[in-house]
Write a protein that holds these residues in place. Structure first.
Motif, PDB file in Angstrom:
ATOM      1  N   MET A 235      -1.718   7.469   1.048  1.00 41.66           N
ATOM      2  CA  MET A 235      -2.552   6.579   0.235  1.00 41.66           C
ATOM      3  C   MET A 235      -1.699   5.622  -0.590  1.00 41.66           C
ATOM      4  SD  MET A 235      -5.663   6.858   0.969  1.00 41.66           S
ATOM      5  CE  MET A 235      -5.998   5.555  -0.192  1.00 41.66           C
ATOM      6  N   GLY A 236      -0.527   6.070  -1.010  1.00 44.45           N
ATOM      7  CA  GLY A 236       0.334   5.205  -1.813  1.00 44.45           C
ATOM      8  C   GLY A 236       0.945   4.077  -1.008  1.00 44.45           C
ATOM      9  N   GLY A 237       1.368   4.371   0.220  1.00 47.83           N
ATOM     10  CA  GLY A 237       1.992   3.355   1.061  1.00 47.83           C
ATOM     11  C   GLY A 237       1.104   2.156   1.344  1.00 47.83           C
ATOM     12  N   PRO A 238      -0.110   2.362   1.854  1.00 50.08           N
ATOM     13  CA  PRO A 238      -0.988   1.220   2.143  1.00 50.08           C
ATOM     14  C   PRO A 238      -1.324   0.389   0.910  1.00 50.08           C
ATOM     15  CG  PRO A 238      -1.774   3.179   3.266  1.00 50.08           C
ATOM     16  CD  PRO A 238      -0.677   3.622   2.345  1.00 50.08           C
ATOM     17  N   ALA A 239      -1.413   1.040  -0.261  1.00 49.14           N
ATOM     18  CA  ALA A 239      -1.772   0.315  -1.482  1.00 49.14           C
ATOM     19  C   ALA A 239      -0.710  -0.716  -1.859  1.00 49.14           C
ATOM     20  CB  ALA A 239      -1.982   1.295  -2.634  1.00 49.14           C
TER      21      ALA A 239
END
Length: 315
Positions: free
Chosen positions: A252-256
């Protein structure tokens, strides 16, 4: 349609082969550095098998399909916990280490809470919040590796004659090749299964929670099942819990970082269920044989997953 089904079958074959390579490589790395198998499962294997979710979520976020990204993460986490760990326990009772119950499971619950907090604050996960999730993930991996190496060193000191240490190069090669094969297999399964589901007029959210989530968590499924058959329950449990932490923080952190991810409040229920079922694992310390998930518990988890999928499709 026939070609699509054939591609799915080929994808399954690649997933099985890749899982075998990845488990072998992780076990060799664990032995080479004196790292317990549980730690290898929480780090090397968990990150490697979470790559499909990461790639799918980044692609979904960049292309504006936020429902697919969230559905992929939440659905994969619940599939990991209920379906994969449940099936692993059905194959052979799974031992839950004290470290898993006292640290990794609480971390996964905290990750659920952190993601829910960020998403509900302004209805999206921003780049800054994504960076915080990534930092939290890096801290988790660092702490797990340090503690694991320390535990391994203690175990090694207690041995009269240390076991032969496998080659690092071969172990890394097996992990890398296994992860690549898993990625190719997952792509084949997800792409073709999603196309088949979309043709049937199923909503993007349902596709994310079911088809895409199941497809991207197939590496975890095969890896944990293979580990269970081999008697490596530490790898099976570590892979599931570690993959969930990877999904909630890394995936979830990467795409954000690439694009703010809009959030549908309907996922609050899914995150709450994930937290509750994660905490339920701690309860196995007080039921039946201590610190062990029995076959009956595994069956219960699989049934709960089937009920969750049915409810998700209907609501």
């Amino acid at each position: 349609m026939i070609l699509g089904l054939l591609a799915v079958v080929i994808g399954f074959a690649l997933l099985i082969g890749g899982a075998n390579l990845l488990v072998d490589g992780a076990c060799r790395l664990a032995a080479r550095f004196g790292m317990p198998e549980r730690v290898a499962g929480l780090t090397v294997v968990a990150i490697g098998t979470s790559l499909p979710e990461l790639v799918v979520s980044v692609t979904s976020a960049v292309s504006g399909h936020a429902d697919m990204a969230f559905g992929n993460v939440v659905g994969s986490c619940l599939a990991n916990l209920l379906l994969i760990l449940g099936l692993s326990a059905v194959i052979a009772p799974v031992t839950l280490s004290r470290g898993t119950q006292r640290f990794e499971i609480p971390v996964s619950v905290a990750a659920c809470g952190l993601l829910a907090l960020f998403a509900n604050t302004d209805g999206q996960v921003t780049a800054l919040e994504g960076a915080v999730l990534l930092v939290a993930f890096a801290a988790f991996v660092a702490r797990t590796a340090i503690v694991g190496l320390a535990e391994g060193a203690g175990e090694k000191d207690a041995q009269a004659r240390p076991a032969p240490r496998p080659s690092v190069g071969m172990a890394v090669w097996l992990v890398v090749v296994g992860a690549v094969v898993l990625k190719v297999g997952a792509d084949l399964v997800v792409d073709n299964a999603t196309a088949i589901a979309a043709a049937a007029g199923v909503s993007e959210r349902v596709i994310g929670i079911t088809v895409v989530a199941l497809g991207t968590c197939l590496p975890e499924l095969v890896t944990s099942v293979v580990a269970a058959f081999r008697g490596n329950s530490d790898i099976a449990v570590g892979n599931v819990v570690g993959s969930n932490i990877s999904n909630l923080l890394l995936v979830m952190g990467g795409p954000a970082l690439f694009a703010n991810i809009p959030y549908d409040a309907a996922y609050n229920l899914d995150l709450a269920l994930l937290a509750v079922f994660s905490l339920a694992l701690v309860g196995f310390a007080f039921i039946g044989r201590r610190h062990e998930m029995s076959r009956a518990g595994g069956v219960a988890f699989v049934v709960l997953y089937a009920a969750y999928i049915a409810a998700s499709v209907l609501r």
